[in-house]
Design an enzyme around this catalytic site. Structure first.
Site, PDB file in Angstrom:
ATOM      1  N   ASP A 136      37.932 -39.469  18.570  1.00 42.48           N
ATOM      2  CA  ASP A 136      36.990 -38.577  18.619  1.00 42.48           C
ATOM      3  C   ASP A 136      35.626 -39.263  19.056  1.00 42.48           C
ATOM      4  O   ASP A 136      35.082 -40.223  18.369  1.00 42.48           O
ATOM      5  CB  ASP A 136      36.633 -38.035  17.164  1.00 42.48           C
ATOM      6  CG  ASP A 136      35.476 -36.745  17.234  1.00 42.48           C
ATOM      7  OD1 ASP A 136      35.160 -36.690  18.312  1.00 42.48           O
ATOM      8  OD2 ASP A 136      35.041 -36.512  16.286  1.00 42.48           O
TER       9      ASP A 136
ATOM     10  N   ASN B 173      32.768 -37.684  19.939  1.00 42.56           N
ATOM     11  CA  ASN B 173      31.637 -36.871  19.832  1.00 42.56           C
ATOM     12  C   ASN B 173      31.340 -36.530  18.371  1.00 42.56           C
ATOM     13  O   ASN B 173      30.303 -35.506  18.161  1.00 42.56           O
ATOM     14  CB  ASN B 173      31.343 -36.056  20.895  1.00 42.56           C
ATOM     15  CG  ASN B 173      32.414 -34.696  20.536  1.00 42.56           C
ATOM     16  OD1 ASN B 173      33.147 -35.039  19.478  1.00 42.56           O
ATOM     17  ND2 ASN B 173      32.353 -33.744  21.397  1.00 42.56           N
TER      18      ASN B 173
ATOM     19  N   ASP C 187      32.893 -34.365  16.620  1.00 42.54           N
ATOM     20  CA  ASP C 187      33.152 -32.996  16.084  1.00 42.54           C
ATOM     21  C   ASP C 187      34.438 -32.860  15.353  1.00 42.54           C
ATOM     22  O   ASP C 187      35.011 -31.591  15.011  1.00 42.54           O
ATOM     23  CB  ASP C 187      33.346 -32.152  17.337  1.00 42.54           C
ATOM     24  CG  ASP C 187      34.424 -32.285  18.291  1.00 42.54           C
ATOM     25  OD1 ASP C 187      35.097 -33.398  17.996  1.00 42.54           O
ATOM     26  OD2 ASP C 187      34.798 -31.578  19.244  1.00 42.54           O
TER      27      ASP C 187
ATOM     28  N   ASP D 270      39.347 -36.622  21.763  1.00 41.20           N
ATOM     29  CA  ASP D 270      38.725 -35.850  23.071  1.00 41.20           C
ATOM     30  C   ASP D 270      39.154 -36.729  24.211  1.00 41.20           C
ATOM     31  O   ASP D 270      39.356 -37.927  24.078  1.00 41.20           O
ATOM     32  CB  ASP D 270      37.515 -35.612  23.008  1.00 41.20           C
ATOM     33  CG  ASP D 270      36.349 -36.553  22.292  1.00 41.20           C
ATOM     34  OD1 ASP D 270      36.624 -37.838  22.975  1.00 41.20           O
ATOM     35  OD2 ASP D 270      35.826 -36.236  21.491  1.00 41.20           O
TER      36      ASP D 270
ATOM     37  N   ASP E  61      50.966 -32.467  30.659  1.00 42.38           N
ATOM     38  CA  ASP E  61      51.757 -31.461  29.861  1.00 42.38           C
ATOM     39  C   ASP E  61      51.505 -30.303  30.397  1.00 42.38           C
ATOM     40  O   ASP E  61      50.491 -30.057  30.295  1.00 42.38           O
ATOM     41  CB  ASP E  61      51.643 -32.072  28.383  1.00 42.38           C
ATOM     42  CG  ASP E  61      52.810 -31.352  27.452  1.00 42.38           C
ATOM     43  OD1 ASP E  61      53.595 -30.518  28.097  1.00 42.38           O
ATOM     44  OD2 ASP E  61      53.044 -32.056  26.669  1.00 42.38           O
TER      45      ASP E  61
ATOM     46  N   ASP F 159      56.874 -28.553  29.576  1.00 39.98           N
ATOM     47  CA  ASP F 159      57.435 -27.767  28.380  1.00 39.98           C
ATOM     48  C   ASP F 159      58.371 -26.604  28.233  1.00 39.98           C
ATOM     49  O   ASP F 159      58.279 -25.884  29.087  1.00 39.98           O
ATOM     50  CB  ASP F 159      56.029 -27.261  27.645  1.00 39.98           C
ATOM     51  CG  ASP F 159      56.302 -26.730  26.171  1.00 39.98           C
ATOM     52  OD1 ASP F 159      56.325 -27.514  25.584  1.00 39.98           O
ATOM     53  OD2 ASP F 159      56.134 -25.641  25.837  1.00 39.98           O
TER      54      ASP F 159
ATOM     55  N   GLU G 251      61.368 -30.973  28.984  1.00 34.01           N
ATOM     56  CA  GLU G 251      61.766 -30.782  27.572  1.00 34.01           C
ATOM     57  C   GLU G 251      62.893 -29.656  27.428  1.00 34.01           C
ATOM     58  O   GLU G 251      62.612 -28.427  27.891  1.00 34.01           O
ATOM     59  CB  GLU G 251      60.383 -30.127  26.749  1.00 34.01           C
ATOM     60  CG  GLU G 251      60.696 -30.306  25.368  1.00 34.01           C
ATOM     61  CD  GLU G 251      59.801 -29.325  24.407  1.00 34.01           C
ATOM     62  OE1 GLU G 251      59.794 -29.800  23.256  1.00 34.01           O
ATOM     63  OE2 GLU G 251      59.319 -28.422  24.902  1.00 34.01           O
TER      64      GLU G 251
ATOM     65  N   HIS H   3      54.905 -35.438  18.976  1.00 34.86           N
ATOM     66  CA  HIS H   3      53.847 -34.562  18.235  1.00 34.86           C
ATOM     67  C   HIS H   3      54.673 -33.255  17.480  1.00 34.86           C
ATOM     68  O   HIS H   3      54.081 -32.548  16.762  1.00 34.86           O
ATOM     69  CB  HIS H   3      52.901 -34.131  19.155  1.00 34.86           C
ATOM     70  CG  HIS H   3      53.523 -32.967  20.125  1.00 34.86           C
ATOM     71  ND1 HIS H   3      54.182 -33.460  21.144  1.00 34.86           N
ATOM     72  CD2 HIS H   3      53.449 -31.751  20.174  1.00 34.86           C
ATOM     73  CE1 HIS H   3      54.532 -32.259  21.869  1.00 34.86           C
ATOM     74  NE2 HIS H   3      54.052 -31.385  21.270  1.00 34.86           N
ATOM     75  N   ASP H   4      55.827 -33.125  17.643  1.00 33.88           N
ATOM     76  CA  ASP H   4      56.709 -32.181  17.012  1.00 33.88           C
ATOM     77  C   ASP H   4      57.425 -32.738  16.183  1.00 33.88           C
ATOM     78  O   ASP H   4      58.083 -31.875  15.279  1.00 33.88           O
ATOM     79  CB  ASP H   4      57.575 -31.325  18.040  1.00 33.88           C
ATOM     80  CG  ASP H   4      56.710 -30.493  18.996  1.00 33.88           C
ATOM     81  OD1 ASP H   4      55.642 -30.003  18.709  1.00 33.88           O
ATOM     82  OD2 ASP H   4      57.302 -30.298  20.055  1.00 33.88           O
TER      83      ASP H   4
HETATM   84  O1  TEU Z   1      58.239 -27.712  21.642  1.00 33.96           O
HETATM   85  C1  TEU Z   1      59.418 -26.868  21.938  1.00 33.96           C
HETATM   86  C2  TEU Z   1      60.125 -26.787  20.678  1.00 33.96           C
HETATM   87  O2  TEU Z   1      59.305 -25.956  19.793  1.00 33.96           O
HETATM   88  C3  TEU Z   1      60.993 -27.749  20.009  1.00 33.96           C
HETATM   89  O3  TEU Z   1      61.570 -28.011  21.120  1.00 33.96           O
HETATM   90  C4  TEU Z   1      60.679 -28.473  19.185  1.00 33.96           C
HETATM   91  O4  TEU Z   1      61.921 -29.397  18.948  1.00 33.96           O
HETATM   92  C5  TEU Z   1      60.563 -27.749  17.935  1.00 33.96           C
HETATM   93  O5  TEU Z   1      59.104 -27.571  17.971  1.00 33.96           O
HETATM   94  C6  TEU Z   1      60.759 -28.637  16.601  1.00 33.96           C
HETATM   95  O6  TEU Z   1      60.381 -27.972  15.568  1.00 33.96           O
HETATM   96  C7  TEU Z   1      57.107 -27.404  22.787  1.00 33.96           C
HETATM   97  C8  TEU Z   1      55.812 -28.253  22.258  1.00 33.96           C
HETATM   98  O7  TEU Z   1      56.408 -29.611  22.421  1.00 33.96           O
HETATM   99  C9  TEU Z   1      55.288 -27.674  21.092  1.00 33.96           C
HETATM  100  O8  TEU Z   1      54.230 -28.475  20.625  1.00 33.96           O
HETATM  101  C10 TEU Z   1      54.876 -26.388  21.188  1.00 33.96           C
HETATM  102  O9  TEU Z   1      54.531 -25.657  19.935  1.00 33.96           O
HETATM  103  C11 TEU Z   1      56.045 -25.585  21.827  1.00 33.96           C
HETATM  104  O10 TEU Z   1      56.693 -26.163  22.985  1.00 33.96           O
HETATM  105  C12 TEU Z   1      55.701 -24.235  22.436  1.00 33.96           C
HETATM  106  O11 TEU Z   1      54.735 -24.505  23.422  1.00 33.96           O
END
Ligand code: TEU
Length: 544
Positions: A21, A23, A25, A29, A98, A199, A250, A314-315
């Site tokens: 971050d 700034n 907030d 960023d 992305d 995505d 994906e 991130h998921d």
């Molecule tokens: O994720 C797609 C998705 O939901 C799955 O493939 C994923 O393995 C799952 O979230 C696990 O619980 C993509 C993005 O990476 C995610 O952050 C988004 O929320 C989703 O698409 C909707 O755009």
């Protein structure tokens, strides 16, 4: 296989809101990413994958786009984004953006128009259906809600959403919409980016006729439907083929047989894909299953297309917590998983923080969490009458927030991530696990990653080598070779908290072996590996 820059690349994923971050907030960023680019460069990666930073109401952390041509305020502005791209290129790295084109935000002007009346020209850009027997059009569920349909009073119809209610699905059957998406893709490519992470790209085509399904909870009917390859070939023809880029799709619910249709080099669709046989379908470590998945994908794509290797993003909960040992053997285990991902066939991805062995979290209450997937599931389950605490406990291991806590830069307040109030709590272990500490310690996870990445630059065997699993009968050892142009690399991995005896298979000769890398520091290559005791989470690579 033909040689291509993207096959040889290592990709580093930047989840900018949790990166740095600049700034105060509380949100990371683009300026913050820019200030830390030298750190990313130091690691030696080639490509940065930037999570969505387009204008968005941000109900699903940017995966609900309101304006494809603008930057989200939290992230910065277009000028900063342009400077970021320039600096990434100056450092001789590449940037892939992305992009979400299965759905938009419900606040996107296209949807605002579409929902305004049945005869609006954009009505058909989304998927609208009449009610059936007073209920939704069919029994499909979405990823994040019990029904994939939301009723809209104004026009007395339902719209489809594969994710949250605020993420209506686009109607890819509409040619005008498709052309508009291609135009937008060219806008970004013409700015000079080096590709896209696309995505849920296999969700674009919907099951023909929108029939009820037998088991709505198994949502694989949402993807890989008839027509998907026509869209992707058109996208390639009209957009991708005109640029020297990398495209990674994906693709949930995909098998190698289908996978090759997306990434086969003769198919003219995508370069590579993320499949989810591990991340979605293997909740905790299962070595036998993992080996089977690797072999099947290797055989399926061999000589035809390129796989991707990742264990977290991130998921998905951080790999050392979910698939390794984040306690006593955190460092060994983080290095072992890295050794594996960087030596299996496919493009390796590093998710920010992985390179210092960051772990998952356990916050005290659901209030501390932000993930819409987790929160919606919590509500859904509690509404069924289940005990809230029990539901909460069940959701902890796989909550997406496990991987979304801020990067731990140092041991100062908020791990040096922000001067303000961080949008999500920092993992309390930041005093011991942080970048500053990692950069000071030559034996850190960070420098181990750096070495693996450098090895990839000098050793095409890691990229183009044939793969053979030599450990089918082993329960805790994973042993395989990569061979290429006379070179044979042996990878030894002990996925276990205890020792395991490794016996060199007869067909391999250890006489001229060289130790390439190891996560225990007491080896020098002179050790006998005819029979050797592999220690907890020990990883070694030999050149035989
Ligand atoms: O994720 C797609 C998705 O939901 C799955 O493939 C994923 O393995 C799952 O979230 C696990 O619980 C993509 C993005 O990476 C995610 O952050 C988004 O929320 C989703 O698409 C909707 O755009």
């Amino acid at each position: 296989m033909t040689k291509k820059w993207w096959k040889e690349a290592v990709v580093y994923q930047v989840y900018w809101r949790s990166f740095y971050d600049s700034n105060g907030d509380g949100y990371g960023d683009l300026q913050g990413v820019m200030e830390k680019l030298d750190y990313i460069k130091e690691l030696g990666v080639d490509v940065i994958w930037l999570n969505p930073c387009y204008e968005s109401p941000d109900i699903d952390n940017g995966y609900d786009i309101k304006n494809y041509y603008n930057i989200m305020e939290k992230a910065g502005d277009m000028e900063t984004w342009e400077k970021l791209l320039e600096k990434i290129h100056k450092l001789d790295m590449k940037l892939i953006m992305d992009l979400v084109v299965n759905h938009t935000s419900d606040q996107h002007p296209w949807f605002v128009e579409s929902r305004s009346s049945k005869d609006n020209p954009k009505r058909d850009w989304y998927i609208w259906k009449d009610s059936v027997k007073g209920g939704p059009p069919n029994n499909w569920r979405s990823y994040f809600t019990p029904s994939a349909w939301e009723y809209d009073e104004l026009t007395n119809q339902y719209y489809m959403h594969s994710f949250a209610v605020e993420q209506p699905d686009l109607n890819w059957e509409n040619e005008e919409l498709r052309e508009e998406v291609y135009r937008m893709m060219r806008f970004w490519l013409d700015k000079g980016i080096d590709g896209f992470r696309l995505d849920v790209i296999n969700l674009l085509a919907k099951l023909k006729g929108f029939p009820n399904v037998e088991n709505p909870d198994n949502i694989n009917y949402l993807g890989n439907n008839e027509g998907i390859h026509d869209y992707l070939q058109e996208m390639h023809e009209k957009v991708f083929k005109h640029y020297d880029i990398m495209t990674v799709g994906e693709i949930p619910f995909v098998t190698p047989e289908d996978g090759v249709l997306y990434v086969g080099e003769d198919r003219k669709e995508l370069h590579t894909l993320f499949h989810f046989e591990v991340a979605d379908d293997m909740p905790t470590w299962d070595l036998q299953r993992f080996k089977e998945i690797q072999t099947r994908w290797y055989e399926g794509l061999k000589g035809k297309g390129t796989n991707s290797q990742f264990l977290n993003n991130h998921d998905h909960t951080r790999q050392v917590t979910r698939y390794g040992n984040d306690g006593k053997y955190r460092i060994e285990s983080a290095k072992l998983l890295a050794t594996m991902i960087h030596t299996l066939p496919g493009i390796p991805y590093v998710y920010q923080g992985e390179e210092i062995g960051m772990t998952g979290v356990r916050f005290d209450s659901i209030e501390d969490y932000n993930d819409i997937a987790m929160k919606n599931e919590y509500k859904e389950e509690v509404a069924k009458g289940r005990d809230p605490q029990e539901v909460f406990e069940d959701l902890l291991l796989l909550s997406r927030d496990n991987s979304r806590t801020p990067i731990q830069w140092d041991s100062s307040k908020n791990a040096g991530f922000t001067d303000g109030q961080p949008w999500i709590k920092v993992n309390p272990n930041y005093k011991t696990i942080n970048v500053e500490q990692a950069l000071k310690d030559p034996e850190s996870v960070f420098y181990y990653y750096k070495k693996l990445i450098q090895l990839r630059k000098k050793n095409p065997v890691m990229i183009y080598g044939d793969y053979q699993d030599l450990s089918l009968d082993e329960k805790e050892l994973y042993v395989y070779t990569r061979t290429y142009e006379g070179k044979c690399w042996l990878v030894l991995l002990n996925h276990s908290d205890t020792n395991n005896l490794f016996t060199l298979p007869e067909q391999l000769d250890e006489n001229n072996k060289q130790l390439i890398i190891s996560n225990y520091t007491d080896l020098d290559g002179t050790e006998d590996i005819h029979q050797t005791e592999m220690r907890p989470h020990e990883a070694r690579i030999y050149d035989l």
